[in-house]
Design a protein around this motif. Structure first.
Motif, PDB file in Angstrom:
ATOM      1  N   ASP A 129      96.711  72.711  21.717  1.00 21.77           N
ATOM      2  CA  ASP A 129      95.590  72.746  20.761  1.00 21.77           C
ATOM      3  C   ASP A 129      94.561  73.814  21.153  1.00 21.77           C
ATOM      4  N   TYR A 130      94.320  73.915  22.457  1.00 24.20           N
ATOM      5  CA  TYR A 130      93.311  74.872  22.914  1.00 24.20           C
ATOM      6  C   TYR A 130      93.795  76.296  22.669  1.00 24.20           C
ATOM      7  N   GLN A 131      95.089  76.511  22.934  1.00 19.79           N
ATOM      8  CA  GLN A 131      95.618  77.849  22.703  1.00 19.79           C
ATOM      9  C   GLN A 131      95.509  78.239  21.230  1.00 19.79           C
ATOM     10  N   ALA A 132      95.834  77.292  20.354  1.00 19.23           N
ATOM     11  CA  ALA A 132      95.721  77.567  18.908  1.00 19.23           C
ATOM     12  C   ALA A 132      94.264  77.876  18.560  1.00 19.23           C
ATOM     13  N   ARG A 133      93.376  77.113  19.137  1.00 18.29           N
ATOM     14  CA  ARG A 133      91.941  77.324  18.896  1.00 18.29           C
ATOM     15  C   ARG A 133      91.505  78.729  19.344  1.00 18.29           C
ATOM     16  N   LEU A 134      91.964  79.120  20.531  1.00 16.30           N
ATOM     17  CA  LEU A 134      91.594  80.439  21.066  1.00 16.30           C
ATOM     18  C   LEU A 134      92.149  81.572  20.207  1.00 16.30           C
ATOM     19  N   LEU A 135      93.364  81.352  19.664  1.00 13.55           N
ATOM     20  CA  LEU A 135      93.983  82.399  18.840  1.00 13.55           C
ATOM     21  C   LEU A 135      93.281  82.540  17.492  1.00 13.55           C
ATOM     22  N   GLY A 136      92.561  81.476  17.084  1.00 11.59           N
ATOM     23  CA  GLY A 136      91.908  81.517  15.775  1.00 11.59           C
ATOM     24  C   GLY A 136      90.387  81.608  15.849  1.00 11.59           C
ATOM     25  N   LEU A 137      89.867  82.037  16.999  1.00 13.09           N
ATOM     26  CA  LEU A 137      88.406  82.028  17.202  1.00 13.09           C
ATOM     27  C   LEU A 137      87.650  82.793  16.112  1.00 13.09           C
ATOM     28  N   ASP A 138      88.261  83.873  15.617  1.00 13.42           N
ATOM     29  CA  ASP A 138      87.515  84.683  14.636  1.00 13.42           C
ATOM     30  C   ASP A 138      87.389  83.972  13.293  1.00 13.42           C
ATOM     31  N   GLN A 139      88.157  82.911  13.082  1.00 13.79           N
ATOM     32  CA  GLN A 139      87.991  82.131  11.844  1.00 13.79           C
ATOM     33  C   GLN A 139      87.030  80.953  12.013  1.00 13.79           C
ATOM     34  N   ASP A 140      86.583  80.720  13.244  1.00 12.92           N
ATOM     35  CA  ASP A 140      85.692  79.577  13.491  1.00 12.92           C
ATOM     36  C   ASP A 140      84.343  79.766  12.803  1.00 12.92           C
ATOM     37  N   VAL A 141      83.851  78.702  12.207  1.00 11.13           N
ATOM     38  CA  VAL A 141      82.526  78.741  11.577  1.00 11.13           C
ATOM     39  C   VAL A 141      81.512  78.177  12.566  1.00 11.13           C
ATOM     40  N   PRO A 142      80.490  78.975  12.950  1.00 14.51           N
ATOM     41  CA  PRO A 142      79.494  78.475  13.910  1.00 14.51           C
ATOM     42  C   PRO A 142      78.744  77.264  13.359  1.00 14.51           C
TER      43      PRO A 142
END
Lengths: 233, 233
Positions: free
Chosen positions: B203-216
């Motif tokens: 899950d963390y790896q997926a999260r790291l790969l998608g960081l630029d889509q994260d909404v602050p």
């Protein structure tokens, strides 16, 4: 009453230190016994690490809370932790006296919390909140900060101060079973007049003289939750 | 992207350290530059004190934030602070990677915050929240804890985890202007199976790969308040 004051300001002449001095005088004047832990004067080590333990339960892999539990049982936890723990267990009232750093306690005080509130004594298993290991004792948070009072509260720029203090008031002090009294807050301290500081000292003295009438803040009780800690209907 | 990971676990074999290792590998694998501050490995000093300054603005009375401001300007703040501040200013993304101690950061990490987020650079005057000195950079909090997920949230025994993290997410990271991404949380870590740990790593790896889509997360903006910081109607 037996009172332990844990103080965490680096400047002995600070207003924060004056609040500490006033508490010592006022409480002793009322016939209470007062002990102190002036963390900067003690050169307190705030870092929880393997060095806190003698004989390790598991020398190859550090689980800090586990080693705390076993270390206290075996009596070979670090002597500075042991001394502070004894003072804490001796006290009826714990006062944390500090300047607010980043809406929280300074690291030196966080390290007192991390190292002294040992698992197996202060909490553990189902012993937390009203069932915490320090149930029956009280806690008072006394803090100084730079911000003005109107910057805190519902709709204010920083929101309610109590919300910022939640990990301390609820997550730490109430968690180990302490009755947490409403914090004493001296606002905008670096910028105010000497008269305004005297007003805070007078208010604090009045507060200290009336501590037995203070109503503790309300926090969760374990009987509101089931065995797996799901809320009861 | 330039990434600084500040890591604060005392056990190099811990799952928390594995999350850190995974972040280094994953982000480097994506072509990002990664630097680290492993606070226990650095033997980081968490105590904000007079020893942090060379020539003091006021040698007789310590106001820590004032000396920070002047010390950084004069270039004679403690070298360990200077080194960390340079890494922080270099980074586009700050990751704080730690085990939750008392619903908060371990003291060693609190001391990184207290000492490195210097006044005059990271904040000061009206430079805070969206106007903070680190505006334009991002922050991610990655934490491990012992509690189970159902113990957190509205009505749960500890309330929402984000509320416990308020002084960190809002009072620190958002305060200095960082865009704060939703925290990554690994629950119940000391008690779970190796398979469950692998799931968290995935899950963390997926999260790291998608960081630029994260909404602050959303926090106050100074344009919602007047010059004296009262809320605008």
């Amino acid at each position: 009453m037996k009172v332990l004051i844990v103080h965490a300001h680096p400047e002995p002449q600070s207003f924060c230190s004056a609040l500490r001095n006033l508490a010592v005088e006022t409480l002793q004047g009322q016939g209470h016994e007062v002990r102190q832990s002036d963390l900067h004067a003690l050169d307190w080590n705030p870092v929880a690490s393997a060095a806190d333990f003698g004989q390790r339960q598991n020398p190859d892999y550090l689980v800090y809370a586990l080693e705390q539990r076993e270390g206290v049982k075996a009596g070979d936890i670090a002597p500075d932790i042991q001394r502070e723990l004894e003072k804490l267990l001796w006290a009826d009232l714990l006062i944390l006296n500090f300047p607010l750093y980043w809406f929280s306690v300074p690291a030196i005080l966080k390290g007192w919390i991390d190292r002294v509130l040992v698992s197996g004594v202060c909490y553990g298993g189902k012993r937390f909140y009203d069932q915490g290991g320090l149930a029956g004792k009280k806690a008072l948070v006394t803090l100084t900060l730079g911000g003005r009072e109107h910057m805190f509260g519902e709709g204010a720029i920083h929101g309610p101060l109590e919300d910022m203090l939640r990990p301390l008031l609820r997550g730490t002090l109430a968690y180990v079973g302490l009755d947490v009294l409403p914090p004493f807050v001296a606002w905008h301290v670096p910028y105010i007049s000497n008269d305004a500081r005297q007003d805070f000292l007078r208010d604090y003295q009045a507060r200290l003289l009336g501590l037995d009438q203070d109503v503790p803040l309300a926090f969760p009780r374990l009987d509101q939750f089931d065995d797996r800690l799901y809320p009861l209907a």
